[in-house]
Design a protein around this motif. Structure first.
Motif, PDB file in Angstrom:
ATOM      1  N   PRO A  99       9.331   1.053  -2.841  1.00  0.00           N
ATOM      2  CA  PRO A  99      10.128   0.453  -3.925  1.00  0.00           C
ATOM      3  C   PRO A  99       9.776   0.970  -5.325  1.00  0.00           C
ATOM      4  O   PRO A  99      10.679   1.243  -6.116  1.00  0.00           O
ATOM      5  N   GLU A 100       8.505   1.125  -5.638  1.00  0.00           N
ATOM      6  CA  GLU A 100       8.115   1.609  -6.972  1.00  0.00           C
ATOM      7  C   GLU A 100       8.616   3.029  -7.204  1.00  0.00           C
ATOM      8  O   GLU A 100       9.063   3.373  -8.303  1.00  0.00           O
ATOM      9  N   LEU A 114       6.658  16.745  -5.007  1.00  0.00           N
ATOM     10  CA  LEU A 114       7.722  17.031  -4.053  1.00  0.00           C
ATOM     11  C   LEU A 114       7.180  17.438  -2.682  1.00  0.00           C
ATOM     12  O   LEU A 114       7.821  17.150  -1.659  1.00  0.00           O
ATOM     13  N   ASN A 115       6.015  18.071  -2.626  1.00  0.00           N
ATOM     14  CA  ASN A 115       5.402  18.390  -1.331  1.00  0.00           C
ATOM     15  C   ASN A 115       5.082  17.117  -0.563  1.00  0.00           C
ATOM     16  O   ASN A 115       5.320  17.024   0.636  1.00  0.00           O
ATOM     17  N   VAL A 116       4.538  16.136  -1.252  1.00  0.00           N
ATOM     18  CA  VAL A 116       4.209  14.861  -0.607  1.00  0.00           C
ATOM     19  C   VAL A 116       5.490  14.170  -0.146  1.00  0.00           C
ATOM     20  O   VAL A 116       5.556  13.646   0.974  1.00  0.00           O
ATOM     21  N   LEU A 117       6.524  14.189  -0.978  1.00  0.00           N
ATOM     22  CA  LEU A 117       7.783  13.558  -0.589  1.00  0.00           C
ATOM     23  C   LEU A 117       8.397  14.255   0.626  1.00  0.00           C
ATOM     24  O   LEU A 117       8.926  13.598   1.520  1.00  0.00           O
ATOM     25  N   ALA A 118       8.326  15.582   0.657  1.00  0.00           N
ATOM     26  CA  ALA A 118       8.858  16.332   1.797  1.00  0.00           C
ATOM     27  C   ALA A 118       8.113  15.968   3.071  1.00  0.00           C
ATOM     28  O   ALA A 118       8.722  15.782   4.132  1.00  0.00           O
ATOM     29  N   SER A 164       0.808  -1.224   0.000  1.00  0.00           N
ATOM     30  CA  SER A 164       0.000   0.000   0.000  1.00  0.00           C
ATOM     31  C   SER A 164       0.840   1.272   0.000  1.00  0.00           C
ATOM     32  O   SER A 164       0.307   2.344  -0.249  1.00  0.00           O
ATOM     33  N   ASP A 165       2.136   1.183   0.269  1.00  0.00           N
ATOM     34  CA  ASP A 165       2.951   2.396   0.327  1.00  0.00           C
ATOM     35  C   ASP A 165       2.919   3.179  -0.980  1.00  0.00           C
ATOM     36  O   ASP A 165       2.786   4.399  -0.974  1.00  0.00           O
ATOM     37  N   TRP A 166       3.068   2.488  -2.112  1.00  0.00           N
ATOM     38  CA  TRP A 166       3.012   3.161  -3.410  1.00  0.00           C
ATOM     39  C   TRP A 166       1.619   3.728  -3.627  1.00  0.00           C
ATOM     40  O   TRP A 166       1.464   4.876  -4.035  1.00  0.00           O
ATOM     41  N   THR A 167       0.607   2.936  -3.336  1.00  0.00           N
ATOM     42  CA  THR A 167      -0.778   3.383  -3.487  1.00  0.00           C
ATOM     43  C   THR A 167      -1.042   4.596  -2.606  1.00  0.00           C
ATOM     44  O   THR A 167      -1.667   5.562  -3.044  1.00  0.00           O
ATOM     45  N   ASP A 168      -0.539   4.564  -1.375  1.00  0.00           N
ATOM     46  CA  ASP A 168      -0.716   5.691  -0.457  1.00  0.00           C
ATOM     47  C   ASP A 168       0.001   6.941  -0.965  1.00  0.00           C
ATOM     48  O   ASP A 168      -0.521   8.054  -0.871  1.00  0.00           O
ATOM     49  N   LEU A 169       1.198   6.751  -1.506  1.00  0.00           N
ATOM     50  CA  LEU A 169       1.954   7.876  -2.056  1.00  0.00           C
ATOM     51  C   LEU A 169       1.202   8.506  -3.221  1.00  0.00           C
ATOM     52  O   LEU A 169       1.030   9.730  -3.276  1.00  0.00           O
ATOM     53  N   ALA A 222      -6.506   8.477  -9.958  1.00  0.00           N
ATOM     54  CA  ALA A 222      -5.247   7.936  -9.443  1.00  0.00           C
ATOM     55  C   ALA A 222      -4.280   7.675 -10.591  1.00  0.00           C
ATOM     56  O   ALA A 222      -3.066   7.832 -10.431  1.00  0.00           O
ATOM     57  N   ALA A 223      -4.808   7.292 -11.749  1.00  0.00           N
ATOM     58  CA  ALA A 223      -3.949   7.014 -12.907  1.00  0.00           C
ATOM     59  C   ALA A 223      -3.175   8.267 -13.317  1.00  0.00           C
ATOM     60  O   ALA A 223      -1.976   8.194 -13.632  1.00  0.00           O
ATOM     61  N   GLU A 224      -3.838   9.413 -13.327  1.00  0.00           N
ATOM     62  CA  GLU A 224      -3.158  10.661 -13.680  1.00  0.00           C
ATOM     63  C   GLU A 224      -2.108  11.014 -12.628  1.00  0.00           C
ATOM     64  O   GLU A 224      -0.987  11.402 -12.959  1.00  0.00           O
ATOM     65  N   ALA A 225      -2.469  10.869 -11.360  1.00  0.00           N
ATOM     66  CA  ALA A 225      -1.520  11.157 -10.284  1.00  0.00           C
ATOM     67  C   ALA A 225      -0.323  10.218 -10.355  1.00  0.00           C
ATOM     68  O   ALA A 225       0.825  10.635 -10.148  1.00  0.00           O
TER      69      ALA A 225
END
Length: 147
Positions: A65-66, A110-114, A15-20, A33-36
């Motif tokens: 991982p993805e 990048l906001n989500v990654l931060a 779920s980590d990739w899906t959550d991201l 979700a496909a566009e994101a």
């Protein structure tokens, strides 16, 4: 070169990739979700070309991982583009994007990654990038710390 370490990641789940991707979808207000997911993969791949050495490896450690695969799929550029140059390059890679919409896409990812990496880890990363990246990460308060 200073070694940059981020907090080691805990074992990743499916779920980590899906959550991201879902977090990027919400942040960027993407209709699907496909566009994101498409935007996330393109931005991560491009950003992988910006990062070098230890900062690249350290940042990859905090990603699912993805996302790590997307980040590491791009060979680092021979020079680090400015934030503006990076956004402009994303405008050419994201279908239908203009520099303004590319900035939105890049900032959404990048906001989500931060948020996921945390401010201290993101600040260390930003300090190794050309000026302007702090704004793309949604961390204007770090503008003075970028190298």
């Amino acid at each position: 070169m200073t070694v940059t370490t981020m907090q080691p990641r805990s074992p990743m789940t499916v779920s980590d990739w899906t959550d991201l991707v879902e977090a990027v979808r919400e942040t960027g207000r993407y209709p699907t979700a496909a566009e994101a997911e498409q935007v996330t993969r393109i931005v991560l791949s491009g950003f992988g070309g910006v990062l070098r050495g230890d900062s690249r490896a350290a940042f990859a450690e905090v990603l699912p991982p993805e996302a790590c695969e997307a980040l590491l799929s791009q060979t680092p550029e021979s020079f680090q583009p400015t934030a503006r140059e990076f956004v402009e390059s994303m405008a050419t890679r994201i279908e239908g994007a203009t520099p303004a919409t590319a900035r939105w896409h890049v900032s959404s990812v990048l906001n989500v990654l931060a948020e996921r990496a945390g401010t201290p880890a993101t600040a260390r990363l930003i300090s190794q990038l050309p000026p302007g990246y702090a704004l793309l990460f949604g961390l204007a308060e770090l503008m003075g710390t970028a190298a």
